[in-house]
Scaffold this motif. Sequence first.
Motif, PDB file in Angstrom:
ATOM      1  N   GLN A 144      20.981  40.968  53.237  1.00  0.00           N
ATOM      2  CA  GLN A 144      19.776  41.453  52.575  1.00  0.00           C
ATOM      3  C   GLN A 144      20.092  41.971  51.177  1.00  0.00           C
ATOM      4  N   LEU A 145      21.306  42.515  50.988  1.00  0.00           N
ATOM      5  CA  LEU A 145      21.697  43.017  49.686  1.00  0.00           C
ATOM      6  C   LEU A 145      21.712  41.910  48.639  1.00  0.00           C
ATOM      7  N   GLU A 146      21.874  40.661  49.089  1.00  0.00           N
ATOM      8  CA  GLU A 146      21.981  39.538  48.164  1.00  0.00           C
ATOM      9  C   GLU A 146      20.666  38.784  47.977  1.00  0.00           C
ATOM     10  N   ARG A 147      19.571  39.342  48.463  1.00  0.00           N
ATOM     11  CA  ARG A 147      18.280  38.648  48.343  1.00  0.00           C
ATOM     12  C   ARG A 147      17.941  38.401  46.874  1.00  0.00           C
ATOM     13  N   GLN A 148      17.408  37.226  46.590  1.00  0.00           N
ATOM     14  CA  GLN A 148      17.048  36.816  45.243  1.00  0.00           C
ATOM     15  C   GLN A 148      15.534  36.848  45.068  1.00  0.00           C
ATOM     16  N   PRO A 149      15.043  37.155  43.883  1.00  0.00           N
ATOM     17  CA  PRO A 149      13.597  37.216  43.657  1.00  0.00           C
ATOM     18  C   PRO A 149      12.875  35.920  44.006  1.00  0.00           C
ATOM     19  N   ASP A 150      13.537  34.774  43.813  1.00  0.00           N
ATOM     20  CA  ASP A 150      12.885  33.489  44.089  1.00  0.00           C
ATOM     21  C   ASP A 150      13.167  32.961  45.482  1.00  0.00           C
ATOM     22  N   GLY A 151      13.865  33.763  46.305  1.00  0.00           N
ATOM     23  CA  GLY A 151      14.153  33.344  47.679  1.00  0.00           C
ATOM     24  C   GLY A 151      15.408  32.516  47.846  1.00  0.00           C
ATOM     25  N   SER A 152      16.135  32.215  46.776  1.00  0.00           N
ATOM     26  CA  SER A 152      17.379  31.445  46.887  1.00  0.00           C
ATOM     27  C   SER A 152      18.400  32.230  47.705  1.00  0.00           C
ATOM     28  N   ARG A 153      19.204  31.512  48.474  1.00  0.00           N
ATOM     29  CA  ARG A 153      20.227  32.183  49.267  1.00  0.00           C
ATOM     30  C   ARG A 153      21.332  31.200  49.612  1.00  0.00           C
ATOM     31  N   SER A 154      22.520  31.745  49.869  1.00  0.00           N
ATOM     32  CA  SER A 154      23.659  30.919  50.249  1.00  0.00           C
ATOM     33  C   SER A 154      24.709  31.801  50.908  1.00  0.00           C
ATOM     34  N   ARG A 155      25.235  31.349  52.037  1.00  0.00           N
ATOM     35  CA  ARG A 155      26.337  32.091  52.658  1.00  0.00           C
ATOM     36  C   ARG A 155      27.637  31.889  51.886  1.00  0.00           C
ATOM     37  N   LEU A 156      27.819  30.701  51.334  1.00  0.00           N
ATOM     38  CA  LEU A 156      29.012  30.405  50.550  1.00  0.00           C
ATOM     39  C   LEU A 156      28.737  30.721  49.088  1.00  0.00           C
ATOM     40  N   LEU A 157      29.492  31.667  48.532  1.00  0.00           N
ATOM     41  CA  LEU A 157      29.355  32.053  47.137  1.00  0.00           C
ATOM     42  C   LEU A 157      30.747  32.218  46.523  1.00  0.00           C
ATOM     43  N   ASN A 158      30.770  32.553  45.257  1.00  0.00           N
ATOM     44  CA  ASN A 158      32.025  32.830  44.570  1.00  0.00           C
ATOM     45  C   ASN A 158      32.272  34.327  44.524  1.00  0.00           C
ATOM     46  N   GLN A 159      33.503  34.746  44.807  1.00  0.00           N
ATOM     47  CA  GLN A 159      33.853  36.150  44.635  1.00  0.00           C
ATOM     48  C   GLN A 159      34.626  36.309  43.331  1.00  0.00           C
ATOM     49  N   PHE A 160      34.245  37.329  42.569  1.00  0.00           N
ATOM     50  CA  PHE A 160      34.913  37.672  41.320  1.00  0.00           C
ATOM     51  C   PHE A 160      35.251  39.146  41.410  1.00  0.00           C
ATOM     52  N   ASN A 161      36.518  39.458  41.637  1.00  0.00           N
ATOM     53  CA  ASN A 161      36.929  40.815  41.958  1.00  0.00           C
ATOM     54  C   ASN A 161      37.775  41.414  40.838  1.00  0.00           C
ATOM     55  N   LEU A 162      37.520  42.682  40.562  1.00  0.00           N
ATOM     56  CA  LEU A 162      38.320  43.449  39.617  1.00  0.00           C
ATOM     57  C   LEU A 162      39.073  44.515  40.403  1.00  0.00           C
ATOM     58  N   GLN A 163      40.337  44.699  40.089  1.00  0.00           N
ATOM     59  CA  GLN A 163      41.161  45.602  40.886  1.00  0.00           C
ATOM     60  C   GLN A 163      42.125  46.380  39.994  1.00  0.00           C
ATOM     61  N   ALA A 164      42.298  47.648  40.310  1.00  0.00           N
ATOM     62  CA  ALA A 164      43.310  48.476  39.648  1.00  0.00           C
ATOM     63  C   ALA A 164      44.122  49.170  40.725  1.00  0.00           C
ATOM     64  N   SER A 165      45.436  49.229  40.545  1.00  0.00           N
ATOM     65  CA  SER A 165      46.300  49.891  41.514  1.00  0.00           C
ATOM     66  C   SER A 165      47.142  50.953  40.828  1.00  0.00           C
ATOM     67  N   PHE A 166      47.454  52.010  41.595  1.00  0.00           N
ATOM     68  CA  PHE A 166      48.198  53.146  41.048  1.00  0.00           C
ATOM     69  C   PHE A 166      49.239  53.587  42.084  1.00  0.00           C
ATOM     70  N   ALA A 167      50.518  53.648  41.661  1.00  0.00           N
ATOM     71  CA  ALA A 167      51.596  54.026  42.570  1.00  0.00           C
ATOM     72  C   ALA A 167      52.553  54.977  41.868  1.00  0.00           C
ATOM     73  N   LEU A 168      53.165  55.860  42.653  1.00  0.00           N
ATOM     74  CA  LEU A 168      54.197  56.745  42.123  1.00  0.00           C
ATOM     75  C   LEU A 168      55.482  55.947  41.932  1.00  0.00           C
ATOM     76  N   PRO A 169      56.213  56.175  40.835  1.00  0.00           N
ATOM     77  CA  PRO A 169      57.454  55.426  40.600  1.00  0.00           C
ATOM     78  C   PRO A 169      58.456  55.537  41.740  1.00  0.00           C
ATOM     79  N   ALA A 170      58.438  56.656  42.460  1.00  0.00           N
ATOM     80  CA  ALA A 170      59.373  56.824  43.581  1.00  0.00           C
ATOM     81  C   ALA A 170      58.978  55.981  44.792  1.00  0.00           C
ATOM     82  N   TYR A 171      57.709  55.561  44.857  1.00  0.00           N
ATOM     83  CA  TYR A 171      57.214  54.758  45.985  1.00  0.00           C
ATOM     84  C   TYR A 171      56.419  53.571  45.431  1.00  0.00           C
ATOM     85  N   PRO A 172      57.064  52.662  44.737  1.00  0.00           N
ATOM     86  CA  PRO A 172      56.346  51.577  44.061  1.00  0.00           C
ATOM     87  C   PRO A 172      55.667  50.599  45.002  1.00  0.00           C
TER      88      PRO A 172
END
Length: 210
Positions: A146-174
């Motif tokens: 439901q979060l992906e509902r489109q105003p014109d009713g278009s829908r698809s289970r197969l879509l493209n994922q575009f992910n942004l990620q940031a990671s943070f670690a202590l130098p002693a435990y990389p």
Amino acid sequence: MSPMNVWKHRCAVAAAGFLLAAPATHAGAGESNWRAPVPDDRLYAVTIFMGEGTENNFSNVIENFFDVEGSTDHVLGLTASRLLGWYGRSLSFEAELMYAYHYGREIYHEVGTAAYARWHDFPWNRYLLTTMAVGMGPSYTTEFPQLERQPDGSRSRLLNQFNLQASFALPAYPETALVARLQHRSGMFGAFNGVTDASNFLTLGLRYEF
């Protein structure tokens, strides 16, 4: 193309350009900057993450990252990734498999795979090891969210994922890092059955490399 899609396209191009701008000064004349993993590399990583969906579209999330409208949609996910190689000393590439359990407004499952480019070179790494990554690949859900509902009713289970990620670690435990991840699904400007911006989840997790 709508203003939102123009902005989204520019964001994707800028992010990819930043991560692919590895310096070529690390290789000698006639020597390639690309190298395969070596025994000292940690080849594998697993990440567990959880978070909440937002009613905001992708561009609004980027512009107002700390002021987004939450939804009743939640996600709990697990990924496994494998290092593919390096370009220079600062840019690595990896392949990822993902499973996610969605709950809250509705229950459904998501599976996907993505290729990632990860930048490792930051001036404060002596105090806090930091990476930033961009990933893209197919994603499939067992329901039409439901979060992906489109105003014109278009829908698809197969879509493209575009992910942004940031990671943070202590130098002693990389090998152990805190991960902030924007999990985005879209129809690639309508290429997937007319779907444009579909869903966005803001998540936190833990990543362990071995």
